[in-house]
Structure formats: structure tokens, C-alpha cells
Enzyme design. Structure first.
Site, mmCIF file in Angstrom:
data_model
loop_
_atom_site.group_PDB
_atom_site.id
_atom_site.type_symbol
_atom_site.label_atom_id
_atom_site.label_comp_id
_atom_site.label_asym_id
_atom_site.label_seq_id
_atom_site.Cartn_x
_atom_site.Cartn_y
_atom_site.Cartn_z
ATOM 1 N N GLU A 41 0.325 3.565 1.687
ATOM 2 C CA GLU A 41 0.324 4.049 3.266
ATOM 3 C C GLU A 41 1.674 3.874 3.957
ATOM 4 O OE1 GLU A 41 -1.748 5.168 6.000
ATOM 5 O OE2 GLU A 41 -2.644 6.188 4.047
ATOM 6 N N TYR B 155 -1.730 0.418 10.689
ATOM 7 C CA TYR B 155 -1.798 -0.123 9.370
ATOM 8 C C TYR B 155 -0.632 -0.163 8.376
ATOM 9 C CZ TYR B 155 -3.650 -0.832 4.443
ATOM 10 O OH TYR B 155 -3.854 -1.229 3.405
ATOM 11 N N SER C 56 0.850 -1.233 0.076
ATOM 12 C CA SER C 56 0.045 0.154 0.025
ATOM 13 C C SER C 56 1.058 1.304 0.068
ATOM 14 C CB SER C 56 -0.844 -0.054 1.266
ATOM 15 O OG SER C 56 -1.323 1.294 1.429
HETATM 16 P P1 NAP Z 1 -11.555 -4.580 2.015
HETATM 17 O O1 NAP Z 1 -12.614 -4.382 1.173
HETATM 18 O O2 NAP Z 1 -11.492 -4.119 3.379
HETATM 19 O O3 NAP Z 1 -11.310 -6.307 1.989
HETATM 20 C C1 NAP Z 1 -10.594 -6.757 2.663
HETATM 21 C C2 NAP Z 1 -10.602 -8.405 2.986
HETATM 22 O O4 NAP Z 1 -10.021 -8.885 3.767
HETATM 23 C C3 NAP Z 1 -12.166 -8.929 3.180
HETATM 24 O O5 NAP Z 1 -12.542 -10.033 2.098
HETATM 25 C C4 NAP Z 1 -12.000 -9.662 4.485
HETATM 26 O O6 NAP Z 1 -13.054 -10.407 4.830
HETATM 27 C C5 NAP Z 1 -10.745 -10.071 4.463
HETATM 28 N N1 NAP Z 1 -9.962 -10.206 5.666
HETATM 29 C C6 NAP Z 1 -9.890 -9.608 6.651
HETATM 30 N N2 NAP Z 1 -9.579 -10.280 7.819
HETATM 31 C C7 NAP Z 1 -9.293 -11.543 7.420
HETATM 32 C C8 NAP Z 1 -8.783 -12.772 8.006
HETATM 33 N N3 NAP Z 1 -8.511 -13.079 9.091
HETATM 34 N N4 NAP Z 1 -8.922 -14.111 7.249
HETATM 35 C C9 NAP Z 1 -9.268 -13.846 5.923
HETATM 36 N N5 NAP Z 1 -9.745 -12.847 5.375
HETATM 37 C C10 NAP Z 1 -9.823 -11.783 6.025
HETATM 38 O O7 NAP Z 1 -10.217 -4.200 1.171
HETATM 39 P P2 NAP Z 1 -9.725 -3.779 -0.321
HETATM 40 O O8 NAP Z 1 -9.981 -2.245 -0.491
HETATM 41 O O9 NAP Z 1 -10.304 -4.745 -1.205
HETATM 42 O O10 NAP Z 1 -8.024 -4.076 -0.333
HETATM 43 C C11 NAP Z 1 -7.601 -5.449 -0.729
HETATM 44 C C12 NAP Z 1 -6.265 -5.195 -0.193
HETATM 45 O O11 NAP Z 1 -5.480 -4.187 -0.679
HETATM 46 C C13 NAP Z 1 -6.018 -5.131 1.341
HETATM 47 O O12 NAP Z 1 -4.859 -5.899 1.636
HETATM 48 C C14 NAP Z 1 -5.858 -3.361 1.588
HETATM 49 O O13 NAP Z 1 -5.190 -3.370 2.655
HETATM 50 C C15 NAP Z 1 -4.628 -3.513 0.236
HETATM 51 N N6 NAP Z 1 -4.852 -2.162 -0.042
HETATM 52 C C16 NAP Z 1 -5.965 -1.599 -0.573
HETATM 53 C C17 NAP Z 1 -6.022 -0.304 -1.319
HETATM 54 C C18 NAP Z 1 -7.349 0.521 -1.601
HETATM 55 O O14 NAP Z 1 -7.327 1.706 -1.833
HETATM 56 N N7 NAP Z 1 -8.527 -0.188 -1.827
HETATM 57 C C19 NAP Z 1 -4.809 0.532 -1.576
HETATM 58 C C20 NAP Z 1 -3.594 -0.252 -0.981
HETATM 59 C C21 NAP Z 1 -3.593 -1.566 -0.682
HETATM 60 P P3 NAP Z 1 -14.378 -10.143 5.295
HETATM 61 O O15 NAP Z 1 -15.327 -9.874 4.528
HETATM 62 O O16 NAP Z 1 -14.540 -11.497 6.244
HETATM 63 O O17 NAP Z 1 -14.159 -8.876 6.443
HETATM 64 O O1 G4F Z 2 -10.670 7.027 2.222
HETATM 65 P P1 G4F Z 2 -9.524 6.902 3.462
HETATM 66 O O2 G4F Z 2 -10.112 6.192 4.759
HETATM 67 O O3 G4F Z 2 -8.298 5.906 3.093
HETATM 68 P P2 G4F Z 2 -6.849 5.947 3.414
HETATM 69 O O4 G4F Z 2 -6.593 6.138 5.049
HETATM 70 O O5 G4F Z 2 -6.193 6.831 2.425
HETATM 71 O O6 G4F Z 2 -6.366 4.408 3.069
HETATM 72 C C1 G4F Z 2 -6.983 3.637 2.023
HETATM 73 O O7 G4F Z 2 -5.999 3.963 0.920
HETATM 74 C C2 G4F Z 2 -4.775 3.204 1.392
HETATM 75 C C3 G4F Z 2 -3.658 3.198 0.208
HETATM 76 O O8 G4F Z 2 -2.987 4.609 0.258
HETATM 77 C C4 G4F Z 2 -5.181 1.820 1.628
HETATM 78 F F1 G4F Z 2 -3.985 1.061 1.924
HETATM 79 C C5 G4F Z 2 -6.012 1.481 2.713
HETATM 80 O O9 G4F Z 2 -6.404 0.119 2.995
HETATM 81 C C6 G4F Z 2 -7.462 2.386 2.487
HETATM 82 O O10 G4F Z 2 -8.018 1.669 1.340
HETATM 83 O O11 G4F Z 2 -9.075 8.318 3.821
HETATM 84 C C7 G4F Z 2 -8.542 9.191 2.725
HETATM 85 C C8 G4F Z 2 -8.204 10.557 3.365
HETATM 86 C C9 G4F Z 2 -7.383 10.553 4.602
HETATM 87 O O12 G4F Z 2 -6.562 11.437 4.427
HETATM 88 C C10 G4F Z 2 -8.721 10.922 5.661
HETATM 89 O O13 G4F Z 2 -8.042 11.569 6.805
HETATM 90 O O14 G4F Z 2 -9.492 11.145 3.578
HETATM 91 C C11 G4F Z 2 -9.527 11.684 5.040
HETATM 92 N N1 G4F Z 2 -10.832 12.016 5.348
HETATM 93 C C12 G4F Z 2 -11.350 13.067 5.883
HETATM 94 N N2 G4F Z 2 -12.682 12.786 6.176
HETATM 95 C C13 G4F Z 2 -11.737 11.068 5.800
HETATM 96 C C14 G4F Z 2 -12.855 11.562 6.451
HETATM 97 N N3 G4F Z 2 -11.570 9.645 5.645
HETATM 98 C C15 G4F Z 2 -12.389 8.768 6.216
HETATM 99 N N4 G4F Z 2 -12.434 7.325 6.137
HETATM 100 N N5 G4F Z 2 -13.618 9.291 6.795
HETATM 101 C C16 G4F Z 2 -13.599 10.872 6.771
HETATM 102 O O15 G4F Z 2 -14.895 11.106 7.291
#
Ligand code: NAP
Ligand code: G4F
Length: 327
Positions: free
Chosen positions: A127, A149, A125
């Protein structure tokens, strides 16, 4: 027929990756864990697909991972499971480190024990860049994570590199910047805002409370990003890549895009609530996709504004049809 094993299949990315791999003709196996109330709405449309299978287990249970791999014998493993919501990682740092850090080690060990020739993808990520050391961020930019995280993701990232170098495994990480979609969880800021815009437009909500409107993110579209995962596992040599758009928007611009899409002014409906501020913020993220462009021939297909419009339209559809379970 090649087989793929996906952890995190019920999440945003897992569901789109399953769609993609099924369309590529693969047999897809998704790990699901037991939950008290499991709607699994993101993969409802795949129920009954002859090449889609669900396997019970948990990333925190190595036996369940090893058994799954022994039974399935996949060519590919995509490790997408994580506790992925950053604010919750301060509330439950140990649980987050368990699944998001040690879970990666568990999956790597299972692969090493069952079949080290498996091609392994780790969901790293942006992050990890946290308090950014340079802009734009590249694969080689030093990490400075700002949350439990982010720290957990750094562990998983380096463990993946370590298994590649120690055991000559095909193990690689995609360092993905924020990516969103109609299937994004409601707690993340993009979907929180598009859901609010749709509900306010239809008179079902009056306002939405947010935290830091000045944070900037490099936001892309999840279906584009799962394409990059697939391309990464089909290179001759394993290698890590930054996957992003190369463009940045603020949370304020996100609000403007979503409320404009329904003909409203966000300033009339967005409130600031300090409860949504974070103990340590990642103020800015911007990815450099030069290597992905050159070596994977990958580039994003969907612009930020088009993505937000799609998300608002999907939420209007949900509100109009009372589809409350898709949240
Ligand atoms: P998400 O919607 O939160 O999905 C997370 C998944 O992990 C869900 O299927 C959840 O299952 C599963 N999980 C959590 N704990 C588990 C456990 N103990 N055993 C098995 N499964 C488990 O996340 P996403 O947005 O699809 O992201 C996918 C991956 O990419 C994650 O690793 C996230 O950290 C990473 N990532 C995401 C972003 C982004 O912007 N979306 C960016 C960078 C990296 P349940 O349904 O059972 O909760
Ligand atoms: O949508 P966010 O919660 O995503 P964040 O923290 O960037 O993390 C997501 O992206 C990561 C990749 O860079 C992933 F690894 C991670 O698993 C996840 O998918 O927040 C985005 C931004 C932050 O700066 C937060 O402070 O939005 C700002 N924000 C402002 N108001 C808010 C809010 N975020 C959330 N969730 N809720 C608010 O009310």
C-alpha cells in the site's frame, strides 16, 4: 532455545508465523490486548502448546512492550500488529496512525532500550506504493500512499530504516503485497467473496455487494509469506525485501475463480454498491521479487487459483458445519 516475540499474533499472519516458528523449535510469545469479546479463533489450535505463551499488553503502551521484552528476552521481534483494514483508516485516521505508525516507533524504542541486539521485523506493505510510480514495484520504487493506512505504513517503514542506520540495529522490513488465506478476515475482498460463494452455493445467501471490480492486486498465500519473514531475520545483514508473486489478478477475476470453484457464474450473484468504493483507490499493484528470489532463495509455492479454491473449500466446510465463530 531461541525465543520470538510476535505482535499481531491473533491476526492472519501472526497465527501462521506462530505455527512456523513452533515447527522450527522456537519458544513463541504473542502479545494480546484486552477485548470485550475475544474469540482469538486463529490461535485456538495452539492453546496448551508447551512452547506457546500469550503476554498481555498493547502496541500503544510502551511500558507493556518494554516489560514484555525484559521478561522474555527474545532473540527475534516480529511487529505485525496494525489497524490493517484500508477503508477503516479513512473513518479513524488518528487511531490508525496511532497503532500502524506510532506503534512501530514504540516497538523499536522498546527493543532499543531493552536489547538493541534483538532482530526486528516490520510488516511493511505494498500500500506504500499506492498510485504506483513504476511497474512492477521494487524495493527502490518511490512511495505514493493513497490512504491514512498507507501513509502510516510509510512512517513505520522509514522509522525502521532510521533505527537500523542510527543505532546499528538489526531492523528490517518486508514490503509484502496482498496475501490471503483461510484465516483472512471477512472484511477483505478475497474472503468476502469466497465466503459469499460458499453461502450462495448452499442457498444461505443470494448475492454479494462489492465496490471496484477493476482493481488489480498481486495476491499470494499467507503461509508462503511468513516463510519469507523468517528468512529475512536469518540473513547475516538486515535488508528490506519485496515479497509478492509477480502475477496480477483483478477483483473480477477473483470473483470468477471463487464462483467457478462452486460451479456458479459470478455475474449472476455479484452486485455493485458504491458504498464499497474508496475515496482514493490503489488501482494496480504488482511486485518484483527478483531480490527475494536471489538473496533469500524464496519464491511463492501457491498459485492464486489454488489459494482461492482452498479458501472456498474452507468456507464450504464452515457453512456446512455451522462454524460461525471462525469469522
Ligand atoms: P490482521 O489480521 O488485521 O491482524 C492485525 C493484528 O494486529 C491483530 O492481531 C490485532 O489484534 C493486532 N493489533 C491491532 N491493534 C493492536 C494494538 N493496539 N496492540 C496490539 N495488537 C494490536 O492483519 P494481517 O493480515 O495478519 O497483517 C499483519 C501485518 O502485516 C499488519 O501490520 C498489516 O498491516 C501488514 N500487511 C498485511 C498484508 C496482507 O495482505 N495481509 C500485506 C502487507 C502488510 P486484535 O485481534 O486484538 O484485533
Ligand atoms: O482486500 P482489500 O480490502 O485489500 P487492500 O485494500 O488491498 O489492503 C490489503 O492489502 C494491503 C497490501 O497491499 C495490506 F497492507 C492491507 O493491510 C490489506 O491487507 O481490497 C483489495 C481491492 C481494493 O482495490 C478494493 O477497492 O479490492 C477492492 N474491492 C472491491 N470491492 C473491495 C471490495 N475491497 C473490500 N475490502 N471490499 C469490497 O467489497
Amino acid at each position: 532455545m531461541d525465543k520470538a516475540f510476535i505482535t499481531g499474533i491473533t491476526g492472519q499472519d501472526g497465527s501462521y508465523l506462530a505455527d512456523l516458528l513452533l515447527s522450527e523449535g522456537l519458544e513463541v510469545y504473542g502479545l494480546i490486548r484486552r477485548k470485550a469479546s475475544a474469540s482469538n479463533w486463529r490461535i485456538h489450535h495452539l492453546a496448551g502448546h508447551e512452547r506457546m505463551h500469550l503476554v498481555n499488553g498493547d502496541l500503544m503502551d510502551v511500558t507493556s512492550l518494554t516489560r514484555s521484552l525484559q521478561q522474555i528476552r527474545p532473540k527475534y521481534v516480529f511487529n505485525l500488529a496494525a489497524q490493517s483494514f484500508v477503508p477503516f483508516s479513512w473513518e479513524a485516521p488518528e487511531a490508525t496512525s496511532g497503532v500502524t505508525a506510532i506503534g512501530v516507533l514504540n516497538m523499536l524504542e522498546a527493543v532499543r532500550m531493552v536489547d538493541p541486539a534483538i532482530r526486528f521485523y516490520q510488516a511493511s506493505s505494498s500500500e506504500m506504493f499506492g498510485k504506483v510510480r513504476e511497474t512492477p514495484q521494487k524495493r527502490t520504487t518511490p512511495f505514493y500512499p493513497r490512504s491514512p493506512y498507507g501513509v502510516s505504513k510509510v512512517y513505520g517503514h522509514w522509522m525502521t530504516i532510521n533505527y537500523r542506520e542510527s543505532y546499528d540495529m538489526y531492523a528490517c522490513s518486508g514490503i509484502l503485497f496482498n496475501h490471503e488465506s483461510e484465516r483472512r478476515g471477512l472484511e477483505f475482498v478475497t474472503r468476502k467473496v469466497t465466503w459469499a460463494a460458499a453461502n450462495i452455493k448452499r442457498g444461505k445467501m443470494e448475492s454479494v455487494s462489492l465496490g471496484n471490480l477493476d482493481a488489480q492486486r498481486d495476491w499470494g498465500y499467507a503461509p508462503d509469506y511468513v516463510q519469507a519473514m523468517w528468512l529475512m531475520l536469518n540473513r547475516e545483514e538486515p535488508r528490506d525485501y519485496v515479497i509478492a508473486t509477480g502475477e496480477q489478478s483483478s477483483v473480477r477475476e477473483l470473483c470468477d475463480a471463487a464462483f467457478s470453484a462452486v460451479g456458479l457464474n459470478y455475474e449472476d450473484h455479484v452486485k455493485i454498491d458504491p458504498r464499497f468504493l474508496r475515496p482514493a483507490e490503489v488501482n494496480t499493484l504488482l511486485g518484483d521479487i527478483g531480490e527475494a528470489r536471489e538473496q533469500l532463495s524464496w519464491q511463492p509455492a501457491t498459485s492464486f487459483r489454488d489459494m482461492i479454491t482452498k479458501m472456498v473449500e474452507a468456507d464450504l466446510h464452515r457453512v456446512d458445519n455451522n462454524i460461525t465463530w471462525e469469522t
